[in-house]
Scaffold this motif. Structure first.
Motif, mmCIF file in Angstrom:
data_model
loop_
_atom_site.group_PDB
_atom_site.id
_atom_site.type_symbol
_atom_site.label_atom_id
_atom_site.label_comp_id
_atom_site.label_asym_id
_atom_site.label_seq_id
_atom_site.Cartn_x
_atom_site.Cartn_y
_atom_site.Cartn_z
ATOM 1 N N UNK A 126 -6.553 -1.839 -1.437
ATOM 2 C CA UNK A 126 -5.700 -2.272 -0.517
ATOM 3 C C UNK A 126 -5.682 -1.654 0.719
ATOM 4 N N UNK A 127 -6.192 -0.304 0.763
ATOM 5 C CA UNK A 127 -6.304 0.148 1.996
ATOM 6 C C UNK A 127 -7.378 -0.134 2.772
ATOM 7 N N UNK A 134 0.971 -1.106 -0.007
ATOM 8 C CA UNK A 134 -0.034 -0.029 0.083
ATOM 9 C C UNK A 134 0.830 1.252 0.035
ATOM 10 N N UNK A 135 1.759 1.083 0.530
ATOM 11 C CA UNK A 135 2.697 2.244 0.760
ATOM 12 C C UNK A 135 3.709 2.655 -0.560
ATOM 13 N N UNK A 152 -6.038 2.643 -11.159
ATOM 14 C CA UNK A 152 -5.047 2.620 -9.981
ATOM 15 C C UNK A 152 -5.454 3.214 -8.635
ATOM 16 N N UNK A 153 -6.291 4.273 -8.703
ATOM 17 C CA UNK A 153 -6.652 4.909 -7.665
ATOM 18 C C UNK A 153 -7.682 3.627 -6.862
ATOM 19 N N UNK A 154 -8.585 3.118 -7.834
ATOM 20 C CA UNK A 154 -9.487 2.259 -7.087
ATOM 21 C C UNK A 154 -8.720 0.901 -6.386
ATOM 22 N N UNK A 207 -8.788 7.365 6.442
ATOM 23 C CA UNK A 207 -9.649 6.564 5.423
ATOM 24 C C UNK A 207 -10.741 7.543 5.133
ATOM 25 N N UNK A 208 -11.408 8.330 5.848
ATOM 26 C CA UNK A 208 -12.243 9.270 5.577
ATOM 27 C C UNK A 208 -11.997 10.139 4.394
#
Length: 154
Positions: A58-59, A9-10, A51-53, A93-94
């Motif tokens: 992952x997050x 994720x990082x 890519x963002x999705x 996360x928000x």
């Protein structure tokens, strides 16, 4: 699984940032240069949103297996007063979900525009807002909210 997903994720954030920056660059130069919205521009729009999705997925998995979030949810009143715990349990996360929604909306709106300049303009504005939100919620090494390394090892 946590020890693998966290560095992934990082690391993947850099791909998110690079793809957003490139998509925004293409959108602004297309908009201001009054260029034609090509298949390549559409591919960049779609790939960036994808890519963002992937990063969001992952997050979300990380969120539900994170010991820090587990502590946050189990000790909510106390955890709300601990900056780092609150950041990962609620703020990060928000804001990131809002950023993904903004980028998704921008991608969808851009796709549906008929005029090429409107496609570029829509993509430039919405992706820029999404990037701004992401940049404010990444736990940078220099962040006053919480600090994490720029690159994590596996």
């Amino acid at each position: 699984m946590y020890s693998t997903l966290l560095p992934l994720h990082s690391l993947f954030r850099w791909l998110v940032l690079l793809s957003l920056l490139f998509a925004i660059y293409r959108a602004f130069t297309g908009w201001k240069g009054q260029k034609q919205f090509t298949k390549l521009d559409n591919f960049i729009r779609h790939t960036t949103a994808t890519i963002v999705h992937i990063q969001m997925l992952l997050g979300l998995v990380l969120y539900f297996i994170s010991p820090m979030v587990e502590y946050f949810l189990a000790n909510l009143p106390e955890a709300m007063h601990e900056r780092e715990i609150r950041f990962f349990g609620m703020e990060h996360i928000t804001i990131m979900i809002i950023a993904v929604v903004v980028i998704t909306m921008g991608s969808a709106k851009s796709k549906r525009k008929v005029d090429d300049l409107e496609k570029f303009k829509t993509m430039a504005i919405w992706f820029s807002i999404g990037l701004f939100l992401i940049l404010t919620s990444i736990p940078w090494e220099f962040s006053p909210l919480t600090s994490r390394p720029h690159f994590r090892g596996f």
